[in-house]
Design an enzyme around this catalytic site. Structure first.
Site, short mmCIF file in Angstrom:
data_model
loop_
_atom_site.label_atom_id
_atom_site.label_comp_id
_atom_site.label_asym_id
_atom_site.label_seq_id
_atom_site.Cartn_x
_atom_site.Cartn_y
_atom_site.Cartn_z
N HIS A 1 1.75 4.71 -2.74
CA HIS A 1 1.84 6.16 -2.50
C HIS A 1 3.10 6.71 -3.16
CE1 HIS A 1 -1.65 6.69 -0.07
NE2 HIS A 1 -1.22 6.02 0.98
N GLU B 1 -6.28 6.52 -1.15
CA GLU B 1 -6.20 5.31 -0.33
C GLU B 1 -6.81 4.13 -1.05
OE1 GLU B 1 -4.30 5.30 2.16
OE2 GLU B 1 -4.09 7.46 2.13
N HIS C 1 0.85 -1.20 0.00
CA HIS C 1 0.00 0.00 0.00
C HIS C 1 0.89 1.26 0.00
CE1 HIS C 1 -3.52 2.43 1.57
NE2 HIS C 1 -2.51 3.18 1.97
N GLU C 2 1.90 1.25 0.83
CA GLU C 2 2.78 2.42 0.92
C GLU C 2 3.58 2.62 -0.37
OE1 GLU C 2 2.63 4.70 3.16
OE2 GLU C 2 1.01 3.52 4.00
#
Lengths: 195, 370
Positions: free
Chosen positions: B183, B273, B179-180
């Site tokens: 980003h 997100e 997930h990071e």
């Protein structure tokens, strides 16, 4: 007038051919680089195995045959890796590499299965660390393989679309092969889990 | 729904929200100028008294310069405030990690939990094709969370809380790290800086309106002393009333602008997100692990909150909601855990998962379920 038109068309054609050629070179280098990434991780796996055997030997002295099988499988995998990195994308070399690596995986699996019978080995800090490293390396190989297959697919697609495909043969860009699962009996077996 | 559909939708909505934010900023600037115009026009005679003008032409030129210059002054000052904020925020990832009291993890760390973290980051770096960031741990944070920072590949950082290292198993940690990486890959660090800069410009207007209404907030002294200033400003010098009027109008524009900017920022963040969750599944091909990590957070007592006060500026780069907000449904930076679980893995049974999730031997068993 028609002369000028002809020159312009010719220039456009040459420009287009150059861009097709350069695009293919770019994609070919990308999948070769993606293979280099797999290669790095395979080497890492090969380097970890002697440590694993050193650690395990102290606890399971009676499993000589298994250790030898692992060492042999490792050596074969190292050779296959060297052959494949000389010509990444080549069907035969890829096939041989995948087979050697899965054979190595099989012998390692047997070693770990046997280690279940040695509680001191299972709780040894060194062994736990090595298991984490080997597990992580397996993951990295899988992800790098995914990336390699994506790059090969991009290259092959560019190679096969019309009208580019008219010239790929002339330029000498050959189809690259994906790294797929092997046909070996071991890997086709359904996974058995027992407690 | 496949991860690529989710990604495409999140990208589309993000683009629309960014457009909305830009339009809002333009509207605010125009409104500010409109508010300033009558103020400048009526205050001109007061200024003109102190200026010697030879001819009518000179007078007209001076009036024009006063109005145009005055009207552009505020937007320019707001822009300057934004740029200052950009300059302040764009210190590299390492500076950010150090400011939030994180400790760097080296590649040959002995601690098994940190070793595993390092390996997982390396795996996700390969899977996402993003260069390896440096890895940091926030020892003082028990919440289960992680964030990334840094504007270029060379100095980006991956910062994980101690709580996340302890509470998550290997697959769940991989989902969080994936997930990071999204980003990083999708340029959310840059987007965060731009949004905060836009907010700083708007907040500058709010600050300025206070100065207009009462310019002597810095004056020290007794109540009588202050009362003297008050009488002098509003009774003896009528220009004070002009300032008050302009200040109130500016305050209105600033407050409305700030409200909508915060609203857009929050919904943009929530879209990023969703995008990051979908990309995490793309990298790991393991939606169960992502849903599992979210379920683990939901069941844990510690949640995702970060104690360090600097977390607010980075809130939308975290894995989960890092700061508490009022009116969650409007201003939360992250969608609810339930929403994210059902999108990552429809029909996911949290209870069944938590009963049979795999727990590795190196996990810290002292962390208990709430």
């Amino acid at each position: 007038m028609s002369n000028t038109m002809f020159m312009i068309l010719l220039a456009a054609l040459v420009f287009w051919l150059v861009s097709v050629f350069n695009g293919l070179v770019l994609l070919r280098n990308r999948y070769r680089n993606a293979f280099a990434q797999i290669d790095v991780q395979l080497k890492r796996r090969h380097d970890l195995i002697p440590n694993l055997i050193e650690t395990a030997k102290g606890f399971m002295a009676h499993e000589r045959a298994t250790f030898e099988a692992v060492v042999q499988a490792r050596n074969r995998a190292v050779q296959a890796g060297a052959a494949a990195s000389a010509q990444p994308g080549d069907a035969n070399a890829m096939q041989a590499l995948v087979q050697a690596e899965s054979a190595l995986g099989g012998t390692l699996g047997r070693l770990f299965a046997l280690s279940e019978a040695y509680p001191e080995l299972k709780s040894d800090q060194n062994m736990l660390g090595l298991q984490e490293e080997l597990g992580s390396t397996e993951n990295r190989i899988a992800f790098a393989r995914q990336a390699f297959n994506d790059e090969v697919t991009a290259y092959n697609t560019r190679r096969e679309v019309f009208p580019d495909r008219l010239f790929t043969g002339v330029f000498g860009f050959e189809a690259a092969n994906l790294m797929t699962a092997t046909e070996s009996a071991d890997e086709r077996q359904p996974v058995k889990v027992s407690f | 729904m496949s991860f690529s559909t989710t990604q495409a939708r999140a990208r589309r909505v993000s683009r629309r929200l960014i457009l909305l934010l830009v339009l809002g900023l333009v509207a605010m600037t125009v409104t500010t100028v409109v508010v300033m115009l009558p103020f400048l026009f009526f205050s001109y005679p007061l200024v003109a008294k102190n200026v010697n003008v030879a001819s009518d032409l000179e007078q007209a030129v001076f009036l024009l310069a006063w109005i145009v210059g005055g009207a552009l002054l505020l937007p320019l000052l707001a822009l300057l405030a934004s740029l200052l904020e950009v300059w302040h925020l764009s210190s590299g990832g390492q500076v950010v990690a150090e400011r939030i009291a994180a400790r760097r993890v080296v590649s040959d760390v002995a601690d098994p939990l940190e070793r595993r973290l390092f390996n997982v980051v390396q795996e996700m770096s390969i899977a996402s094709g993003v260069p390896m960031p440096s890895v940091w741990v926030m020892d003082a944070e028990d919440g289960i969370n992680a964030f990334v920072a840094g504007h270029d590949a060379g100095d980006s950082v991956m910062v994980v809380t101690r709580g996340a290292l302890r509470a998550l198993n290997r697959d769940e940690l991989q989902a969080v790290i994936g997930h990071e990486f999204s980003h990083l890959l999708n340029g959310d660090c840059r987007l965060n800086i731009r949004m905060l800069a836009a907010l700083a410009g708007i907040e500058f207007l709010g600050w300025l309106s206070v100065v207009f209404i009462w310019p002597f907030s810095e004056v020290e002294g007794s109540l009588r002393h202050k009362l003297g200033f008050f009488l002098g400003w509003y009774v003896l010098m009528p220009v004070g009333w002009l300032f008050l009027l302009a200040g109130l109008l500016l305050w209105q524009v600033g407050a409305v602008g700030r409200f909508f900017a915060l609203l857009i920022k929050a919904s943009l963040s929530r879209q990023r997100e969703f995008l990051a969750d979908a990309s995490s599944v793309q990298f790991t091909r393991n939606p169960l692990a992502l849903a599992g990590a979210l379920a683990r957070i939901e069941a844990s007592g510690q949640g995702t909150l970060i104690r360090h006060r600097y977390a607010a500026a980075l809130s939308h780069l975290f894995f989960g909601q890092a700061v508490t907000v009022w009116w969650r449904w409007l201003f939360a930076t992250h969608p609810t855990l339930r929403e994210r679980i059902s999108l990552a893995c429809p029909g996911f049974d949290s209870q069944a998962y938590l009963r049979q999730r795999k727990v590795e031997s190196i996990e810290d068993q002292t962390v208990t379920f709430a």
